[in-house]
Design a protein around this motif. Structure first.
Motif, PDB file in Angstrom:
ATOM      1  N   ASN A 142     -47.678  32.094   3.588  1.00 30.45           N
ATOM      2  CA  ASN A 142     -48.447  32.367   4.709  1.00 30.45           C
ATOM      3  C   ASN A 142     -48.008  33.738   4.976  1.00 30.45           C
ATOM      4  O   ASN A 142     -48.616  34.558   5.743  1.00 30.45           O
ATOM      5  N   ASN A 143     -46.865  34.068   4.844  1.00 31.81           N
ATOM      6  CA  ASN A 143     -46.119  35.365   5.577  1.00 31.81           C
ATOM      7  C   ASN A 143     -45.635  36.597   4.673  1.00 31.81           C
ATOM      8  O   ASN A 143     -45.459  37.579   5.209  1.00 31.81           O
ATOM      9  N   LEU A 144     -45.528  36.284   3.504  1.00 37.06           N
ATOM     10  CA  LEU A 144     -44.989  37.124   2.535  1.00 37.06           C
ATOM     11  C   LEU A 144     -45.859  37.436   1.452  1.00 37.06           C
ATOM     12  O   LEU A 144     -46.453  36.570   0.720  1.00 37.06           O
ATOM     13  N   GLY A 153     -59.281  33.637   5.317  1.00 35.81           N
ATOM     14  CA  GLY A 153     -58.724  34.506   6.266  1.00 35.81           C
ATOM     15  C   GLY A 153     -57.239  34.925   6.016  1.00 35.81           C
ATOM     16  O   GLY A 153     -56.682  35.593   6.544  1.00 35.81           O
ATOM     17  N   GLN A 154     -56.672  33.984   4.755  1.00 31.16           N
ATOM     18  CA  GLN A 154     -55.583  34.569   4.553  1.00 31.16           C
ATOM     19  C   GLN A 154     -55.270  35.239   3.363  1.00 31.16           C
ATOM     20  O   GLN A 154     -55.981  35.216   2.433  1.00 31.16           O
ATOM     21  N   LYS A 155     -54.449  36.132   3.080  1.00 31.09           N
ATOM     22  CA  LYS A 155     -54.429  37.063   1.865  1.00 31.09           C
ATOM     23  C   LYS A 155     -53.467  36.269   0.867  1.00 31.09           C
ATOM     24  O   LYS A 155     -52.760  35.629   0.898  1.00 31.09           O
ATOM     25  N   TYR A 156     -54.242  36.378  -0.191  1.00 26.08           N
ATOM     26  CA  TYR A 156     -53.875  35.459  -1.223  1.00 26.08           C
ATOM     27  C   TYR A 156     -53.698  36.306  -2.670  1.00 26.08           C
ATOM     28  O   TYR A 156     -53.256  35.916  -3.652  1.00 26.08           O
ATOM     29  N   ASN A 201     -64.044  41.001  -4.289  1.00 26.99           N
ATOM     30  CA  ASN A 201     -65.027  40.280  -3.696  1.00 26.99           C
ATOM     31  C   ASN A 201     -64.643  39.358  -2.820  1.00 26.99           C
ATOM     32  O   ASN A 201     -63.604  38.828  -2.545  1.00 26.99           O
ATOM     33  N   ASN A 202     -65.632  38.896  -2.114  1.00 26.66           N
ATOM     34  CA  ASN A 202     -65.295  37.990  -1.018  1.00 26.66           C
ATOM     35  C   ASN A 202     -65.218  36.463  -1.536  1.00 26.66           C
ATOM     36  O   ASN A 202     -64.800  35.474  -0.798  1.00 26.66           O
ATOM     37  N   TRP A 203     -66.192  36.376  -2.717  1.00 28.90           N
ATOM     38  CA  TRP A 203     -65.911  34.912  -3.217  1.00 28.90           C
ATOM     39  C   TRP A 203     -64.717  35.143  -4.210  1.00 28.90           C
ATOM     40  O   TRP A 203     -64.495  36.009  -5.077  1.00 28.90           O
ATOM     41  N   MET A 204     -63.767  34.126  -4.126  1.00 30.76           N
ATOM     42  CA  MET A 204     -62.603  34.070  -4.909  1.00 30.76           C
ATOM     43  C   MET A 204     -62.814  34.120  -6.395  1.00 30.76           C
ATOM     44  O   MET A 204     -62.219  34.766  -7.091  1.00 30.76           O
TER      45      MET A 204
END
Length: 633
Positions: A109-111, A64-67, A142-145
């Motif tokens: 988490n925020n930047l 759920g977090q952008k990576y 893709n949804n899979w890392m």
């Protein structure tokens, strides 16, 4: 090079091997990796000024977090634009949350761009529009890392049409035919296949889907993926990639055409297109920096394990010599020595051209990038003068007078700064179609150092490609000084054949050496050679690239290098020029002596390192005869 040739691209990959808290404690910033990426890109800005891009991956983020973060720019100053945007957001955080800047997890988490893995790219647009969508890094999402792929590279493939058809055979429906997207999808296909095979294996072993996801990340075989993906590639490339879960790699073509270097210690792994960038950014000695071996891939696993692995079929090394002559920054230890030697080896031909007359000759160079080669020439001229002085003194030792001794010792080359480029004028005139008069004033000249009607003027250039700037600007402004003779010496040999591996030299008619050879065939009633070569090229037009022969070599075969050089001088000398003009080129033999470890000389000899090169030159000649002003690939 006195004329603009777009070329190459630059890559920079940074992988932090310690937790971010380590860098915050040791270096006082949680943005250590980002800052190093910025510096590495700035130190390679010569490799691309049309656009730039960066991407970053954060490791071990919760679902759920952008990576993955990416930012690209095609502004006039793309590197500055990108990092101004990134640091602008950081500045707002400093202002709004001053106590949070040391909280590494909060920053992650925020930047954006607060990860452990970074990839940067600098672009010269040798093909295609310079729109944001054409800039690297490119991403396959893709949804899979483990299926996410971020890619950036310095490359050009000669057989994109073949690779495109392969994708269609796989059942894909590609919407673009560029080599960038084709390579992205080709690697992506085998990445998907590797993921699926591992999933089926772990499923069979009784692991849950969530458990399988982690095991796939741990067991992805990057070497196997890239070996399959690159099997049919024909081109020159240094390609960097990052996978969503944290694996990364840099692969280099089997002939070693495009450059790539890396440094690895317990804190970091860094890869760049140019070695001095790493030396400067990390203050490490040259012996700590390694070259990515041709046909190998440097793989950095998510756990930090790093190694080089072979993925391509072995080929003779054909590293690009033009890279050394002109494109790379001259601050590299080896390149500096090589360029000096290129200048030194020109001295016999130059001495012959001036009839060894130092008293009536002025030596200079143009443009600034020729300064190192000129230094090598100047040192050799000094050495020659010292030899003459020594012999004169020894021959007259029993009767030499102080006046005679002074006369002997005064012998030295007259070195002056003759031409200086007006950069502001250059920027302006590129936007103006009616610019002939302005082109003639791109360079300012130094008046008063050349004696009109008496002195010869020798000017060293890196290379002469099209000859346009020489004819429209340099020779015209040098002639205003009134020299008896203008000698332009090129530290590179005659450029006769197109490049197809990432440098903007794709059309035969662009090359003044090719135009000179064609003119000579007409002058000597050998026009039939042109028709014969055209017929041979047409006959093999639809053959597989592996069966195509470079018959364009036959255009040059009837003439010596000197004959072609003399014709080039004639072509570049307008009717308004008063001085005699002579062009001198580096020989192929001296090129190899100066740069022995980078024997890729296809621009000069037509000996292409891959079969696709012969296909390109064949098509380029057909285009020339048929009047098609288009690229051959």
């Amino acid at each position: 090079m006195s004329e603009q040739i777009k070329h190459e691209c630059g890559i920079a990959l940074v992988r932090l091997l310690k937790p971010l808290e380590f860098y915050s404690t040791k270096y006082g910033t949680g943005f250590y990796g980002l800052n190093k990426l910025h510096l590495l890109m700035q130190k390679q800005h010569n490799r691309g000024q049309d656009g730039a891009g960066i991407a970053s991956i954060k490791l071990d983020m919760e679902p759920g977090q952008k990576y993955i973060s990416r930012l690209r720019s095609n502004s006039d100053g793309p590197i500055q634009d990108i990092f101004s945007q990134v640091h602008g957001k950081l500045a707002k955080v400093y202002k709004k949350h001053p106590k949070r800047v040391k909280d590494i997890q909060w920053l992650k988490n925020n930047l954006d761009f607060t990860g452990e893995l970074f990839l940067g790219h600098l672009r010269y647009g040798t093909f295609g529009k310079n729109e944001i969508g054409n800039l690297h890094p490119v991403i396959r999402t893709n949804n899979w890392m483990t299926r996410n792929l971020v890619l950036a590279g310095n490359f050009n493939m000669t057989n994109v049409d073949e690779l495109f058809e392969k994708l269609v055979e796989y059942g894909q429906y590609p919407v673009e035919t560029s080599d960038t997207i084709t390579i992205l999808e080709k690697i992506g296909h085998f990445l998907d296949e590797e993921n699926e095979n591992l999933y089926q294996q772990f499923k069979k072993d009784g692991f849950s889907k969530m458990e399988s996801t982690q095991k796939i990340a741990d067991n992805l075989n990057i070497q196997n993926i890239l070996t399959k993906a690159a099997d049919a590639w024909d081109g020159g490339y240094a390609i960097a990639g990052m996978l969503g879960h944290g694996d990364s790699f840099v692969m280099r073509d089997p002939a070693g055409i495009r450059p790539a270097y890396y440094y690895h210690d317990e804190e970091i792994v860094v890869v760049t297109s140019e070695r001095p960038a790493i030396q400067t950014a990390f203050n490490v000695p040259i012996n700590k920096i390694n070259e990515v071996k041709p046909g190998h891939v440097l793989i950095i696993k998510k756990d930090g394990e790093t190694g080089e692995f072979e993925f391509g079929k072995k080929q003779p090394r054909k590293s690009c010599s033009f890279e050394r002559i002109y494109f790379s920054r001259g601050t590299d230890t080896d390149i500096y020595i090589e360029r000096k030697k290129l200048g030194k080896l020109l001295s016999p031909a130059i001495l012959k051209a001036i009839d060894h007359n130092f008293e009536d000759t002025v030596f200079s160079y143009i443009p600034n990038t020729a300064a190192v080669a000129f230094r090598g020439l100047a040192e050799e001229l000094d050495r020659f003068c010292n030899t003459v002085k020594r012999d004169n003194i020894l021959n007259n030792k029993d009767s030499i007078s102080p006046e005679k001794l002074d006369s002997i010792l005064s012998l030295k080359p007259r070195i002056e700064k003759i031409a200086v480029k007006d950069m502001k004028l250059r920027t302006f005139i590129t936007q103006d179609n009616k610019r002939d008069d302005l082109v003639g004033h791109v360079y300012d000249v130094t008046y008063g150092v050349v004696r009109p009607g008496i002195d010869s003027l020798v000017v060293l250039d890196d290379s002469i490609v099209r000859g346009t700037t020489l004819k429209q600007s340099i020779i015209r402004i040098l002639d205003r000084l009134g020299p008896k003779k203008i000698i332009v010496a090129s530290s590179a040999p005659q450029i006769r054949y197109p490049d197809c591996y990432g440098i903007d030299m794709a059309k035969l008619n662009d090359f003044v050496a090719f135009r000179a050879a064609i003119e000579l065939l007409y002058d000597t009633n050998q026009k039939s050679v042109i028709n014969a070569v055209y017929k041979k090229c047409k006959q093999q037009e639809h053959l597989p690239k592996e069966e195509i022969v470079n018959y364009v070599k036959e255009i040059f075969k009837p003439f010596t290098t000197e004959q072609i050089s003399d014709k080039i001088a004639e072509l570049l000398t307008g009717k308004e020029i008063n001085a005699q003009v002579q062009i001198i080129y580096q020989t192929i033999e001296d090129l190899h002596e100066a740069i022995p470890d980078h024997p890729g000389d296809w621009y000069f000899t037509g000996n292409y390192p891959t079969p696709g090169g012969n296909k390109v030159v064949n098509k380029s000649f057909i285009n020339f005869i048929e009047g098609k002003n288009v690229r051959a690939y």
